[in-house]
Motif scaffolding. Sequence first.
Motif, PDB file in Angstrom:
ATOM      1  N   ARG A  70     -41.911 -92.881   8.983  1.00 13.80           N
ATOM      2  CA  ARG A  70     -41.014 -93.267  10.076  1.00 13.80           C
ATOM      3  C   ARG A  70     -40.340 -92.055  10.697  1.00 13.80           C
ATOM      4  NH1 ARG A  70     -38.074 -98.660   7.451  1.00 13.80           N
ATOM      5  NH2 ARG A  70     -40.000 -99.853   7.120  1.00 13.80           N
ATOM      6  N   GLY A  71     -41.102 -90.985  10.802  1.00 12.32           N
ATOM      7  CA  GLY A  71     -40.613 -89.779  11.459  1.00 12.32           C
ATOM      8  C   GLY A  71     -39.737 -88.893  10.613  1.00 12.32           C
ATOM      9  N   ARG A  72     -39.519 -89.266   9.352  1.00 10.26           N
ATOM     10  CA  ARG A  72     -38.660 -88.453   8.481  1.00 10.26           C
ATOM     11  C   ARG A  72     -39.492 -87.825   7.383  1.00 10.26           C
ATOM     12  NH1 ARG A  72     -33.086 -90.097   5.188  1.00 10.26           N
ATOM     13  NH2 ARG A  72     -32.262 -87.964   5.133  1.00 10.26           N
ATOM     14  N   THR A  73     -39.326 -86.517   7.219  1.00 10.12           N
ATOM     15  CA  THR A  73     -40.098 -85.764   6.219  1.00 10.12           C
ATOM     16  C   THR A  73     -39.385 -85.785   4.880  1.00 10.12           C
ATOM     17  OG1 THR A  73     -40.957 -84.284   7.925  1.00 10.12           O
ATOM     18  CG2 THR A  73     -41.106 -83.525   5.654  1.00 10.12           C
ATOM     19  N   SER A  74     -40.155 -85.979   3.841  1.00  8.76           N
ATOM     20  CA  SER A  74     -39.594 -85.921   2.495  1.00  8.76           C
ATOM     21  C   SER A  74     -40.481 -85.043   1.622  1.00  8.76           C
ATOM     22  CB  SER A  74     -39.456 -87.319   1.890  1.00  8.76           C
ATOM     23  OG  SER A  74     -40.729 -87.935   1.755  1.00  8.76           O
TER      24      SER A  74
END
Length: 231
Positions: A70-74
């Motif tokens: 969802r567009g968030r890097t982890s």
Amino acid sequence: MTSYGQFCPVAKAMELLDERWTMLVLREMLAGSTHFNDLRRGNPKMSPTLLSKRLRTLERAGVVKRSVERGRTSYTLTECGEELRGVVESLGAWGVRWIGQLGEEDLDPHLLMWDMRRTVPVDAWPARRTVVAFELTDVTPKAARWWLCVNGGEADICDYDPGFDVTVTVTAELRTLTEVWRGDVSWQQAIKDEQVELTGPSTAVRAVPGWLGQMQLASVPRLDSQLAHER
């Protein structure tokens, strides 16, 4: 990475791990940080550019896995990275036993409060929203006041007033609070010596040491002071 030019497995491991900040990035990931900003908060003196570089190196080495949802890097540790947990914990325990002195450059309110936020035993806190305010008497006004809020089993730390009623206020010097958190001094001793002042309802004041606890390595046995002096 710089090569030592040795077949020794220790040398090969250190070609990856002894780059500046690498072990501290791993420490943060082992403590549960998975997002870039959280890794930065755990290493506030590390530049974003260098953090990005270290994460890329660890990813290429198969220690860290990068994913985007969802567009968030982890960032998460692979099996290879998770196996370093014992190494990091052993280094921390060794540091507690043998490297006891803290210089002024080692004292950082941002890191202290971030470490508290992710480690406090939230199950010991009241079920309702509870706020502990901190007043650090020996740092610049901008970094002197903090609010630790626990609600619904989640802890959050703010460097601005969140607008909730404060249950207890903890007043101390940064060095004193750091030493208590590390386990160099007990809460009880610091309070008895009036190095830490707790202000609030008596029931909550008595509960604060249990609410806050100490860092995970605080329980590591210290060297006898005479032994430390003779080494």
